[in-house]
Design a protein around this motif. Sequence first.
Motif, PDB file in Angstrom:
ATOM      1  N   ASP A  71       9.835 -15.202  41.376  1.00 20.90           N
ATOM      2  CA  ASP A  71       9.390 -14.054  42.152  1.00 20.90           C
ATOM      3  C   ASP A  71      10.413 -12.921  42.207  1.00 20.90           C
ATOM      4  N   ALA A  72      11.587 -13.126  41.643  1.00 20.91           N
ATOM      5  CA  ALA A  72      12.608 -12.070  41.637  1.00 20.91           C
ATOM      6  C   ALA A  72      12.499 -11.275  40.339  1.00 20.91           C
ATOM      7  N   ASP A  73      12.951 -10.026  40.388  1.00 24.95           N
ATOM      8  CA  ASP A  73      12.966  -9.211  39.176  1.00 24.95           C
ATOM      9  C   ASP A  73      13.896  -9.799  38.129  1.00 24.95           C
ATOM     10  N   VAL A  74      15.055 -10.268  38.586  1.00 22.28           N
ATOM     11  CA  VAL A  74      16.046 -10.890  37.707  1.00 22.28           C
ATOM     12  C   VAL A  74      16.405 -12.239  38.301  1.00 22.28           C
ATOM     13  N   GLU A  75      16.290 -13.244  37.494  1.00 22.72           N
ATOM     14  CA  GLU A  75      16.637 -14.595  37.927  1.00 22.72           C
ATOM     15  C   GLU A  75      17.756 -15.112  37.026  1.00 22.72           C
ATOM     16  N   LEU A  76      18.904 -15.395  37.634  1.00 25.17           N
ATOM     17  CA  LEU A  76      20.010 -16.014  36.910  1.00 25.17           C
ATOM     18  C   LEU A  76      19.922 -17.509  37.143  1.00 25.17           C
ATOM     19  N   VAL A  77      19.807 -18.274  36.076  1.00 25.42           N
ATOM     20  CA  VAL A  77      19.706 -19.722  36.173  1.00 25.42           C
ATOM     21  C   VAL A  77      21.010 -20.293  35.643  1.00 25.42           C
ATOM     22  N   ASP A  78      21.778 -20.906  36.546  1.00 24.58           N
ATOM     23  CA  ASP A  78      23.131 -21.369  36.255  1.00 24.58           C
ATOM     24  C   ASP A  78      23.183 -22.888  36.110  1.00 24.58           C
ATOM     25  N   SER A  79      23.631 -23.356  34.957  1.00 23.69           N
ATOM     26  CA  SER A  79      23.866 -24.783  34.734  1.00 23.69           C
ATOM     27  C   SER A  79      24.252 -24.989  33.277  1.00 23.69           C
ATOM     28  N   HIS A  80      24.945 -26.091  33.025  1.00 26.28           N
ATOM     29  CA  HIS A  80      25.221 -26.460  31.642  1.00 26.28           C
ATOM     30  C   HIS A  80      23.936 -26.882  30.929  1.00 26.28           C
ATOM     31  N   LEU A  81      22.833 -26.966  31.657  1.00 27.58           N
ATOM     32  CA  LEU A  81      21.526 -27.308  31.086  1.00 27.58           C
ATOM     33  C   LEU A  81      20.588 -26.109  30.982  1.00 27.58           C
ATOM     34  N   ALA A  82      20.972 -24.965  31.512  1.00 28.77           N
ATOM     35  CA  ALA A  82      20.067 -23.819  31.629  1.00 28.77           C
ATOM     36  C   ALA A  82      19.490 -23.369  30.289  1.00 28.77           C
ATOM     37  N   HIS A  83      20.240 -23.521  29.216  1.00 30.59           N
ATOM     38  CA  HIS A  83      19.762 -23.076  27.903  1.00 30.59           C
ATOM     39  C   HIS A  83      18.625 -23.945  27.356  1.00 30.59           C
ATOM     40  N   HIS A  84      18.358 -25.078  27.994  1.00 31.15           N
ATOM     41  CA  HIS A  84      17.252 -25.944  27.574  1.00 31.15           C
ATOM     42  C   HIS A  84      15.915 -25.468  28.145  1.00 31.15           C
ATOM     43  N   LEU A  85      15.945 -24.450  28.989  1.00 26.19           N
ATOM     44  CA  LEU A  85      14.739 -23.937  29.629  1.00 26.19           C
ATOM     45  C   LEU A  85      14.393 -22.559  29.086  1.00 26.19           C
ATOM     46  N   ASP A  86      13.168 -22.110  29.352  1.00 29.97           N
ATOM     47  CA  ASP A  86      12.754 -20.782  28.907  1.00 29.97           C
ATOM     48  C   ASP A  86      13.627 -19.715  29.564  1.00 29.97           C
ATOM     49  N   ALA A  87      14.030 -18.734  28.768  1.00 30.23           N
ATOM     50  CA  ALA A  87      14.830 -17.615  29.263  1.00 30.23           C
ATOM     51  C   ALA A  87      14.660 -16.433  28.320  1.00 30.23           C
ATOM     52  N   ASP A  88      14.805 -15.238  28.883  1.00 33.27           N
ATOM     53  CA  ASP A  88      14.751 -14.024  28.074  1.00 33.27           C
ATOM     54  C   ASP A  88      16.082 -13.776  27.371  1.00 33.27           C
ATOM     55  N   ARG A  89      17.172 -14.110  28.058  1.00 33.34           N
ATOM     56  CA  ARG A  89      18.524 -13.972  27.513  1.00 33.34           C
ATOM     57  C   ARG A  89      19.329 -15.185  27.945  1.00 33.34           C
ATOM     58  N   VAL A  90      20.307 -15.530  27.125  1.00 36.86           N
ATOM     59  CA  VAL A  90      21.163 -16.677  27.424  1.00 36.86           C
ATOM     60  C   VAL A  90      22.617 -16.246  27.299  1.00 36.86           C
ATOM     61  N   VAL A  91      23.365 -16.409  28.388  1.00 37.69           N
ATOM     62  CA  VAL A  91      24.800 -16.139  28.385  1.00 37.69           C
ATOM     63  C   VAL A  91      25.502 -17.490  28.323  1.00 37.69           C
ATOM     64  N   VAL A  92      26.321 -17.671  27.282  1.00 37.79           N
ATOM     65  CA  VAL A  92      27.115 -18.895  27.147  1.00 37.79           C
ATOM     66  C   VAL A  92      28.542 -18.543  27.553  1.00 37.79           C
ATOM     67  N   VAL A  93      28.955 -19.058  28.708  1.00 36.09           N
ATOM     68  CA  VAL A  93      30.310 -18.812  29.192  1.00 36.09           C
ATOM     69  C   VAL A  93      31.220 -19.824  28.507  1.00 36.09           C
ATOM     70  N   ARG A  94      32.267 -19.329  27.869  1.00 35.18           N
ATOM     71  CA  ARG A  94      33.168 -20.152  27.058  1.00 35.18           C
ATOM     72  C   ARG A  94      34.564 -20.176  27.681  1.00 35.18           C
ATOM     73  N   CYS A  95      35.344 -21.168  27.288  1.00 37.26           N
ATOM     74  CA  CYS A  95      36.725 -21.285  27.750  1.00 37.26           C
ATOM     75  C   CYS A  95      37.516 -22.073  26.709  1.00 37.26           C
ATOM     76  N   ARG A  96      38.702 -21.607  26.413  1.00 36.18           N
ATOM     77  CA  ARG A  96      39.565 -22.296  25.440  1.00 36.18           C
ATOM     78  C   ARG A  96      39.701 -23.765  25.864  1.00 36.18           C
ATOM     79  N   PRO A  97      39.510 -24.707  24.961  1.00 30.72           N
ATOM     80  CA  PRO A  97      39.465 -26.126  25.323  1.00 30.72           C
ATOM     81  C   PRO A  97      40.676 -26.646  26.097  1.00 30.72           C
ATOM     82  N   ASP A  98      41.889 -26.218  25.760  1.00 35.92           N
ATOM     83  CA  ASP A  98      43.050 -26.716  26.517  1.00 35.92           C
ATOM     84  C   ASP A  98      43.003 -26.229  27.962  1.00 35.92           C
ATOM     85  N   GLU A  99      42.572 -25.007  28.179  1.00 36.33           N
ATOM     86  CA  GLU A  99      42.431 -24.467  29.534  1.00 36.33           C
ATOM     87  C   GLU A  99      41.281 -25.166  30.264  1.00 36.33           C
ATOM     88  N   LEU A 100      40.195 -25.401  29.557  1.00 37.28           N
ATOM     89  CA  LEU A 100      39.057 -26.087  30.154  1.00 37.28           C
ATOM     90  C   LEU A 100      39.461 -27.493  30.612  1.00 37.28           C
TER      91      LEU A 100
END
Length: 177
Positions: A71-100
């Motif tokens: 029901d919102a104009d923009v819905e941000l769906v946050d999770s390491h699983l979010a890309h498995h669901l329907d979305a108009d755009r997908v942001v993949v937040v990355r981090c250098r493995p040693d820092e992660l």
Amino acid sequence: MRVAVTGTPGTGKTTATDRLADAWDGAEELRVVHLNDVIREEGFHDGADPDRGSLYADLDALAGWLDERADADVELVDSHLAHHLDADRVVVVRCRPDELKRRLTDRGETPAKARENAEAEALDVVLAEAVERHGFDAVYEVDATDRSPDDVADAVAAVVRGEREPSAGTVDFAGYL
């Protein structure tokens, strides 16, 4: 518009989406959905992995729940699983493995789980899944390694506003391996 904000655990997804929600100044209504909370609170899982303690998410139930509440104009769906669901755009937040790995151990994850997630990050697991499901034209990478949470939130906002071009494949951590 639904924007999936995904990435390996510990990259900064939840912090960035919370910061963006707090600072949102767009004309559109913005809603953040933290899927991991929904999975636990609504019982959208089929038990827990005995080795990792993580829940086996019921993605079909999650998808239906999201669609019923779109029901919102923009819905941000946050999770390491979010890309498995329907979305108009997908942001993949990355981090250098040693820092992660450091971030995960600092928040109490086991060394084995931290190492497993760092290796998944180096191998682009989430990115590859996102591109496979949504295509290169809908996926945006944001390297959060040396950025403040507010800077990451600003990068996600730029994706939401259409101010960034898709950028799948621009971050490379393969040297970690």
